[in-house]
Design a protein around this motif. Structure first.
Motif, PDB file in Angstrom:
ATOM      1  N   SER A 214      -5.466   6.137  -0.774  1.00 12.81           N
ATOM      2  CA  SER A 214      -4.561   4.982  -0.699  1.00 12.81           C
ATOM      3  C   SER A 214      -4.465   4.323  -2.068  1.00 12.81           C
ATOM      4  CB  SER A 214      -5.080   3.966   0.322  1.00 12.81           C
ATOM      5  OG  SER A 214      -5.054   4.498   1.616  1.00 12.81           O
TER       6      SER A 214
ATOM      7  N   GLU B  99       0.846  -1.192   0.000  1.00  6.72           N
ATOM      8  CA  GLU B  99       0.000   0.000   0.000  1.00  6.72           C
ATOM      9  C   GLU B  99       0.882   1.243   0.000  1.00  6.72           C
ATOM     10  OE1 GLU B  99      -3.573   2.125   2.651  1.00  6.72           O
ATOM     11  OE2 GLU B  99      -2.864   0.093   3.115  1.00  6.72           O
ATOM     12  N   SER B 100       0.599   2.141  -0.916  1.00  2.00           N
ATOM     13  CA  SER B 100       1.369   3.379  -1.012  1.00  2.00           C
ATOM     14  C   SER B 100       0.806   4.408  -0.048  1.00  2.00           C
ATOM     15  CB  SER B 100       1.310   3.939  -2.436  1.00  2.00           C
ATOM     16  OG  SER B 100       1.776   2.991  -3.370  1.00  2.00           O
ATOM     17  N   SER B 101       1.669   5.184   0.550  1.00  3.95           N
ATOM     18  CA  SER B 101       1.245   6.242   1.475  1.00  3.95           C
ATOM     19  C   SER B 101       1.704   7.584   0.944  1.00  3.95           C
ATOM     20  CB  SER B 101       1.846   5.995   2.866  1.00  3.95           C
ATOM     21  OG  SER B 101       3.259   5.933   2.777  1.00  3.95           O
ATOM     22  N   GLY B 102       1.242   8.652   1.595  1.00  2.45           N
ATOM     23  CA  GLY B 102       1.669   9.987   1.214  1.00  2.45           C
ATOM     24  C   GLY B 102       0.699  10.721   0.323  1.00  2.45           C
TER      25      GLY B 102
END
Length: 220
Positions: A78, A71-74
């Motif tokens: 999501s 899972e990508s964050s930032g």
């Protein structure tokens, strides 16, 4: 670590992530909405599924625990990307074939070459067969060559990531054909029951008519 068997939902989510990485790179990693849409699309899917957001999220959580999805964050939304080759310990060519099998069901080597072209361009059918053979001989076994279906010229392959293949597939009968055969059997049974009921109604009518005559009563 050996992978456990995947659920159909987990396999679909994982395969869609592999597919969309190559077919829509501008929107990859995928948002949840895009992933749900990819899982439920009607084209290039066998079987067609209707997964809810909750079901996709549960599948994502399980796949993350298996190190198959990240899972990508930032960002506000999501986004999710696969880690299939590394997590499953297979080369990218094999991952492309497995993803195509998870998306489209049993296929011949020629069909796999055509259907996986956007994921990986194989030089020829022999190259596809070589990767399939490697997947069939490794431990754990990832694919199986199915018995030749009646009237078919080539044998089909199926992945084993969701466990052993069911009897109808192992016999070389596509799911749609199996369902059609079951439906035809149900129709035949209903037709037979209808004929039986019509015969019983005819007998009852004859009995009632005879009673009217014996009693000398006229029918209104």
């Amino acid at each position: 670590m050996a992978l456990r068997e995947l659920s159909p939902a987990e396999a679909r989510v994982l395969a869609v992530l592999v597919e969309k990485q190559h077919t829509v790179p501008d929107t990859y990693p995928l948002s949840l909405n895009s992933l749900v849409a990819g899982c439920n699309q009607k084209s290039a899917r066998d079987p067609v599924m209707n997964l809810s957001e909750a079901e996709v999220l549960r599948a994502l959580d399980e796949l993350k625990s298996l190190s198959l999805v990240v899972e990508s964050s930032g960002s506000r939304v999501s986004r999710y990307e696969h880690n299939f080759p590394r997590g499953a310990g297979v080369p990218s060519q094999s991952a492309a074939l497995l993803a195509t099998l998870m998306l489209r069901g049993p296929q011949t080597a020629a069909e796999l070459r055509a259907n996986s072209e956007r994921l990986h361009r194989f030089a020829d059918i022999s190259s596809v067969e070589a990767f399939l053979q490697e997947l069939a001989e490794r431990e754990p076994v990832r694919v199986v060559r199915l018995p030749r279906a009646p009237g078919a010229r080539e044998q089909r392959w199926m992945h084993l990531l969701c466990g052993p293949v069911d009897a109808s597939v192992a016999a070389g009968v596509p799911a749609a054909a199996s369902s059609a055969a079951a439906g035809a059997g149900e129709v035949a049974a209903l037709a037979e029951r209808q004929a039986q009921l019509e015969a019983e109604v005819g007998e009852l009518r004859a009995l009632v008519e005879r009673l009217y005559q014996e009693l000398g009563v006229s029918r209104a």
